[in-house]
Scaffold this active site. Structure first.
Site, PDB file in Angstrom:
ATOM      1  N   HIS A  21       1.318  -1.327  -0.179  1.00  0.00           N
ATOM      2  CA  HIS A  21      -0.046  -0.072  -0.275  1.00  0.00           C
ATOM      3  C   HIS A  21       0.604   1.098  -0.191  1.00  0.00           C
ATOM      4  CE1 HIS A  21      -3.536   1.731  -0.170  1.00  0.00           C
ATOM      5  NE2 HIS A  21      -4.355   1.094   0.434  1.00  0.00           N
TER       6      HIS A  21
ATOM      7  N   ASP B   4      -2.334   2.765  -4.276  1.00  0.00           N
ATOM      8  CA  ASP B   4      -3.258   2.409  -4.002  1.00  0.00           C
ATOM      9  C   ASP B   4      -4.899   1.849  -4.570  1.00  0.00           C
ATOM     10  OD1 ASP B   4      -2.979   4.266  -2.264  1.00  0.00           O
ATOM     11  OD2 ASP B   4      -3.299   6.417  -4.729  1.00  0.00           O
TER      12      ASP B   4
END
Length: 458
Positions: free
Chosen positions: A431, A435
């Site tokens: 992450h 995204d």
């Protein structure tokens, strides 16, 4: 003066709880100097308790840390320990007695050397009598219990009350009553002292008791060592370090989907049939090619987190997880976006053989921009998640093909059911780099290519 310790394990890792209770009273009068042990209050609300097993009998010496008796409440069974020396002269409440009021006498203790036989006829009355458990304030008081006992001809002097500090511990947590040498030998030989009967003074376990237990139970000793310590190889240490780093440093998130591979399997069969033995394509070859196409369409996934920058790679170099006798290794198929299926298949087979033979060169397994881990050869694995191969930002986990019933609408308007071959794939993303929406877009592109496999030939 004899000072007791009460111990109890209120919680599994609870700290010692200190209390002060007037549970000992010193008496002189017509008997030799002695101490009356009273039922202690194990909690602020406790009014009575039961007597469990006495761990000592009259005449037994009590040494620091030894258990005198078990005290039972409605919630637990506690040990009554002592931290100084003394001798048990008289038991006033036998094992099994219930509802003994807090403060009532339960035993008599004397200093070592005192004549214990002098207390043979000692009674509860001699210890000051007993009272009933406390009655709640809203209930009428029983007049018969409030009346004072008949005074003795010669009044005893005022008792000397002794307070003490202590702790509570469950009986299950009790340390075995054993000599230090016996404990040391038991620890060395793997003997559980809770299963050893002591023959020493006061039931204390001696070194000889441990030796007898060891000789009589060879099978138990052998069972205790039923394991093998396997040395950790350098490769295993590297795997452990890298995966630990990945889990610690990379915030993983996962995106899964079902891929219909019925069309792909038909195309694979047709291509293999026309190859005349020159190649044999696997489903994994198609997936590697599809990853190259999806990564060119969504290039953020084909990146890695570096100090101060996110490095986005121009080519898609797929690290392919290969199981070897020494552990997992990931040789790299480079530039898959520009390779055909035949070339990818040949590269995978060659690299996998080198990996199993331990002949990979460093440049053949160091690097890579994205990884794939395929457990599809094991029909028991429907799906799984994989740990990202650092410093990469993504890895694709592939399960085994499954036949799935799907509804269909026929040309005449009727409906029915057909069987579809499907694979569950799960992508793990870092992450820091990718995204959620970007990861989902990459999965969508992969699904589009796999379910329309002719795009792989373009």
């Amino acid at each position: 003066m004899i000072v007791p310790v009460l111990s109890r394990q209120a919680l599994r890792h609870a700290s010692v709880a200190r209390v002060a209770l007037p549970s000992l009273t010193r008496w002189y009068a017509s008997y030799p100097p002695h101490t009356v042990v009273k039922m202690p209050a194990l909690s602020p609300t406790m009014t009575s308790g039961g007597i469990g097993a006495w761990q000592k009998k009259p005449g037994d010496k009590i040494e620091p840390g030894e258990v005198l008796v078990e005290i039972e409440t409605d919630k637990a069974q506690m040990d009554f320990e002592f931290q100084e020396e003394g001798v048990l002269a008289k038991i006033l409440k036998d094992s099994g007695e219930k509802d003994v009021a807090v403060g009532n006498p339960i035993a008599i203790l004397v200093e070592e050397g005192t004549d214990v036989n002098a207390f043979k006829d000692f009674t509860l009355k001699d210890a000051g009598g007993e009272t009933s458990p406390a009655v709640p304030k809203d209930e009428p008081k029983n007049e018969s219990t409030a009346s004072a006992p008949t005074p003795a001809p010669t009044p005893a002097p005022e008792p000397e009350n002794t307070s003490f500090t202590g702790r509570f511990q469950t009986a299950l947590e009790r340390e075995p009553n054993a000599l230090p040498a016996a404990k040391r030998l038991a620890r060395e030989k793997g003997i559980d002292l809770r299963n050893v009967k002591g023959s020493g003074p006061g039931g204390k376990i001696t070194e000889e008791d441990v030796k007898k237990a060891l000789a009589s139970a060879p099978a138990a000793g052998a069972a205790a060592a039923a394991y093998t310590d396997v040395p950790i190889s350098g490769m295993r240490k590297t795997i452990a370090a890298r995966l630990k780093e990945s889990v610690t440093e990379n915030p993983h998130f996962f995106v899964s989907t079902n891929l219909s591979v019925s069309k792909l399997l038909k195309l694979r069969q047709a291509l293999n049939s026309s190859a005349d033995g020159r190649y044999k394509l696997s489903v994994n070859d198609f997936l590697i090619k599809a990853m190259g196409i999806a990564s060119k369409r969504v290039p953020t996934v084909n990146s890695s987190w570096r100090d101060g920058v996110i490095r986005q790679f121009e080519t898609v170099d797929v690290s392919v997880a290969v199981a070897t006798p020494n552990g997992l290794i990931t040789p790299i198929v480079k530039g898959v976006e520009g390779k055909g299926l035949e070339s990818i298949s040949a590269a995978v087979k060659e690299l996998a053989k080198k990996a199993r033979d331990g002949k990979l060169k460093p440049e053949e397994y160091q690097g890579g921009s994205i990884s794939i881990s395929n457990m599809g050869m094991n029909p028991a694995v429907q799906s799984f998640t994989a740990i990202i191969n650092p410093p990469q930002a993504a890895i694709l986990a592939v399960g085994a093909p499954q036949k799935v019933a799907v509804p269909v609408e026929n040309e005449d308007g009727t409906t029915g059911v057909s069987w579809d071959e499907q694979i569950i794939v799960t992508a793990s993303f870092d992450h820091k780099v990718v995204d959620g929406a970007v990861g989902a877009e990459w999965i969508r592109e992969l699904k589009k290519v796999i379910e329309n496999p002719l795009e792989l030939l373009l």
